[in-house]
Design an enzyme around this catalytic site. Sequence first.
Site, PDB file in Angstrom:
ATOM      1  N   HIS A  39       0.817  -1.212   0.000  1.00 24.06           N
ATOM      2  CA  HIS A  39       0.000   0.000   0.000  1.00 24.06           C
ATOM      3  C   HIS A  39       0.852   1.264   0.000  1.00 24.06           C
ATOM      4  O   HIS A  39       0.401   2.308   0.458  1.00 24.06           O
ATOM      5  CB  HIS A  39      -0.944  -0.001   1.207  1.00 24.06           C
ATOM      6  CG  HIS A  39      -1.941  -1.095   1.178  1.00 24.06           C
ATOM      7  ND1 HIS A  39      -2.764  -1.401   2.255  1.00 24.06           N
ATOM      8  CD2 HIS A  39      -2.281  -1.993   0.211  1.00 24.06           C
ATOM      9  CE1 HIS A  39      -3.540  -2.431   1.949  1.00 24.06           C
ATOM     10  NE2 HIS A  39      -3.268  -2.806   0.713  1.00 24.06           N
ATOM     11  N   GLU A  95      -3.137  -6.544  -9.668  1.00 15.73           N
ATOM     12  CA  GLU A  95      -1.804  -6.277  -9.138  1.00 15.73           C
ATOM     13  C   GLU A  95      -0.811  -7.219  -9.819  1.00 15.73           C
ATOM     14  O   GLU A  95      -1.052  -8.422  -9.906  1.00 15.73           O
ATOM     15  CB  GLU A  95      -1.788  -6.451  -7.619  1.00 15.73           C
ATOM     16  CG  GLU A  95      -2.798  -5.525  -6.931  1.00 15.73           C
ATOM     17  CD  GLU A  95      -2.924  -5.758  -5.427  1.00 15.73           C
ATOM     18  OE1 GLU A  95      -2.040  -6.433  -4.857  1.00 15.73           O
ATOM     19  OE2 GLU A  95      -3.896  -5.270  -4.834  1.00 15.73           O
ATOM     20  N   GLU A 123      -3.454 -13.474  -3.872  1.00 17.86           N
ATOM     21  CA  GLU A 123      -2.444 -12.426  -4.026  1.00 17.86           C
ATOM     22  C   GLU A 123      -1.229 -12.648  -3.119  1.00 17.86           C
ATOM     23  O   GLU A 123      -0.987 -11.877  -2.191  1.00 17.86           O
ATOM     24  CB  GLU A 123      -3.043 -11.050  -3.787  1.00 17.86           C
ATOM     25  CG  GLU A 123      -3.830 -10.886  -2.490  1.00 17.86           C
ATOM     26  CD  GLU A 123      -4.322  -9.460  -2.293  1.00 17.86           C
ATOM     27  OE1 GLU A 123      -3.495  -8.522  -2.380  1.00 17.86           O
ATOM     28  OE2 GLU A 123      -5.524  -9.289  -2.050  1.00 17.86           O
TER      29      GLU A 123
END
Length: 400
Positions: free
Chosen positions: A230, A260, A356
């Site tokens: 982040h 991503e 992820e």
Amino acid sequence: MDRPEFYRFHQGEKTLPFAPQEYADRLSRLRADMEANGVDACVFTSMHNVAYYSGFLYCAFGRPYALVVTQTEDVTISAGIDAAQPWRRSHGDNITYTDWQRNNYWRAVRSVTGQGKAIGYEADHLTLSQRDLMNDFLAPKTTTDVAPMTMRQRMHKSDAEIALIRSCAQVADVGGYAIKDAIEVGTREIDVAMAGRDAMELEIAKRFPDAEYRDTWVWFQSGINTDGAHNPVTSRALQAGDILSLNTFPMISAYYTALERTLFVETVDDASLKIWEANVAAHELGISLLKPGVSCAEVTEQINTFLNERDLLQYRTFGYGHSFGVLSHYYGREAGLELREDIDTVLTPGMVISMEPMLTVPEGTPGSGGYREHDIMIITDDGNENITGYPYGPEFNVVT
């Protein structure tokens, strides 16, 4: 001048992300849960639950907002600064409170709930000061934290939600391709991020001409900035051999999706390639494990074992995936559906969850940087459907 505590200001036509029946179905399930738990009225204060049950995504700017649901009413409570926009974007009724005197917000809430009732509230959102005001103004006979109950409902997506999420994932892919096209040595992170964001916003406007456009964003990180998932965008200029993190986040009517990817600028060294390929393999293993009847903890354990066998588990930084729906980087989270050791939720058809895996290798270590791949899966009757289209891995994402 007679200045009211609250009033109704309704003008224009209602425009909602979903058909009225979708909200009627959500409210019907909520009311059944309320009855089963002895709750007379729910006072929702979070952006995600107000949006989920009404369609209205508020902009607080320091003011309180609410959705009050009883067995017969669903009423959003909004500030006068918004005029009739909350009514146009709400499934049910809307009351506007004024700021002529303090706490007119709670007077408006009370006009729907009454006093002395069994009140449901969100303990993970309501501040201590607002909780005290709730008790003062509503004088509830009982209070019940309904946040866990509503989270469980939100974890299971309707057909209409899945259709929207599928389209959102396609928009994320559009942003991904625009980012790849913008990557070159000397370009700043912020310039690449803007290219991805602009492409997504234009695509959203084309697909959803009646929507409100807000909150779509990109995190594009390079070099050492890839160490955190982040980390904000900076003005760092890209260099040959840089590791990159591509992260696109289209927001459509409060619904969040993400793409991503790990990339490299022009070339990738052997140490980095080895770690990248291992993370891709973990990603593919994880996707294969997402199917009905398997718990989040079981999926996590198997990926942990895979990475531990390759002496990479120490570089893992967070859980392997999470639920999707009404959430973003500053509101909402369905914490009961995350791929972590401490989550025993069993996957069932209709859930939407990401895979992820991320490995962060410290600076000074061969292959340093953050490696992350992210796809979105819809859990089906016999497995999953991957709705992310942008390719992952070295073959496509070494940008020359």
